[in-house]
Design an enzyme around this catalytic site. Sequence first.
Site, mmCIF file in Angstrom:
data_model
loop_
_atom_site.group_PDB
_atom_site.id
_atom_site.type_symbol
_atom_site.label_atom_id
_atom_site.label_comp_id
_atom_site.label_asym_id
_atom_site.label_seq_id
_atom_site.Cartn_x
_atom_site.Cartn_y
_atom_site.Cartn_z
ATOM 1 C CE LYS A 54 -23.620 -7.100 -17.095
ATOM 2 N NZ LYS A 54 -23.714 -8.555 -17.082
ATOM 3 C CD GLN A 98 -26.599 -10.716 -17.763
ATOM 4 O OE1 GLN A 98 -25.666 -10.083 -18.244
ATOM 5 N NE2 GLN A 98 -26.764 -10.825 -16.456
ATOM 6 C CG ASP A 121 -19.250 -12.511 -18.432
ATOM 7 O OD1 ASP A 121 -19.192 -11.724 -17.480
ATOM 8 O OD2 ASP A 121 -20.289 -12.792 -19.038
HETATM 9 N N1 GUN Z 1 -25.371 -13.060 -14.462
HETATM 10 C C1 GUN Z 1 -25.091 -12.612 -13.215
HETATM 11 N N2 GUN Z 1 -23.848 -12.082 -13.171
HETATM 12 C C2 GUN Z 1 -23.345 -12.199 -14.425
HETATM 13 C C3 GUN Z 1 -22.091 -11.826 -15.002
HETATM 14 O O1 GUN Z 1 -21.191 -11.298 -14.374
HETATM 15 N N3 GUN Z 1 -21.967 -12.109 -16.324
HETATM 16 C C4 GUN Z 1 -22.942 -12.723 -17.051
HETATM 17 N N4 GUN Z 1 -22.708 -12.966 -18.339
HETATM 18 N N5 GUN Z 1 -24.090 -13.088 -16.542
HETATM 19 C C5 GUN Z 1 -24.296 -12.819 -15.234
#
Ligand code: GUN
Length: 296
Positions: A54, A98, A121
């Site tokens: 990311k 995350q 998100d």
């Molecule tokens: N863990 C797995 N997929 C995601 C996501 O799309 N966002 C976040 N913050 N954590 C994740």
Amino acid sequence: MTASIIDGKVIAERVREQVRQAVARMQEDYGYTPGLATVLVGENPASTTYVRSKRKTCEELGIRSVGSELPADATQQQVEHLVAALNADPAVNGILVQLPLPKHLDEEAVLNSISLEKDVDGFHPVNIGRLAMKGRDPLFIPCTPYGCIVLLEESGIPIRGAEAVIVGRSNIVGLPVAMLLQKRDATVTICHSRTRDLAEHVRRADIVIAAIGQTEMITGDMIKPGAAVIDVGINQKPDPTAKRGYRLVGDVDFESVKEVAGAITPVPGGVGPMTIAMLMKNTLRAAEIALAKRDR
Ligand code: GUN
């Protein structure tokens, strides 16, 4: 019949290119650079890899990346303090914590503490609530579900009136993708680990979204001829011929399903690349919202 392959790498690059151009224009026209904060708590290897990707993608698109790491034993207060500081930071447009968080932390309280305008998100309860309601739209759509919809749309697969079967009911994928498909007038069924006859449901589907985290669980005999199959799973399958001793496969048995389906996403190279592309799109949107407020 052999299914056409939905190429997530190509579609994700198209999305990234749109974001790259819009970020450059925003910089030129307003001297404004979007910023994304990523928060990693602990050292879960998959989470570490995702967060690194990311951050790297931000840099490739001209988005400022603000990284924070907290130890696995961080307290609830430490995490919420960090989020509060990022909420208050005008250089940060989006905040991504995350998931999963270490077990001792209260995930709901952390997600609640993220400012609604920075919830790139789309996991804030108000965003999810709006997603669930008729006639309301969330500020941000959760990234992986959003990616699934873009893959269907870009592949010309009709959603209105289609029978859509979601396999999996997670907060991150199953639930929000079901709500998005319903908003687009699909008839939606959500199946899960307690569903009595999974195959019977899946066989009716024009659109199958597999997001249950079970290696190659959806097989060709369960698929209606011509159906579109979106595979969200990423599972490690032991493979002695592979360098790492395993290879990545989805929740869909690609070999048997591609003989029956009309369209299918591969793993890797299907949904995976879309998640980060949609996060970048959401971050751009957050910056547009912040800029409109600044110039008001
Ligand atoms: N863990 C797995 N997929 C995601 C996501 O799309 N966002 C976040 N913050 N954590 C994740």
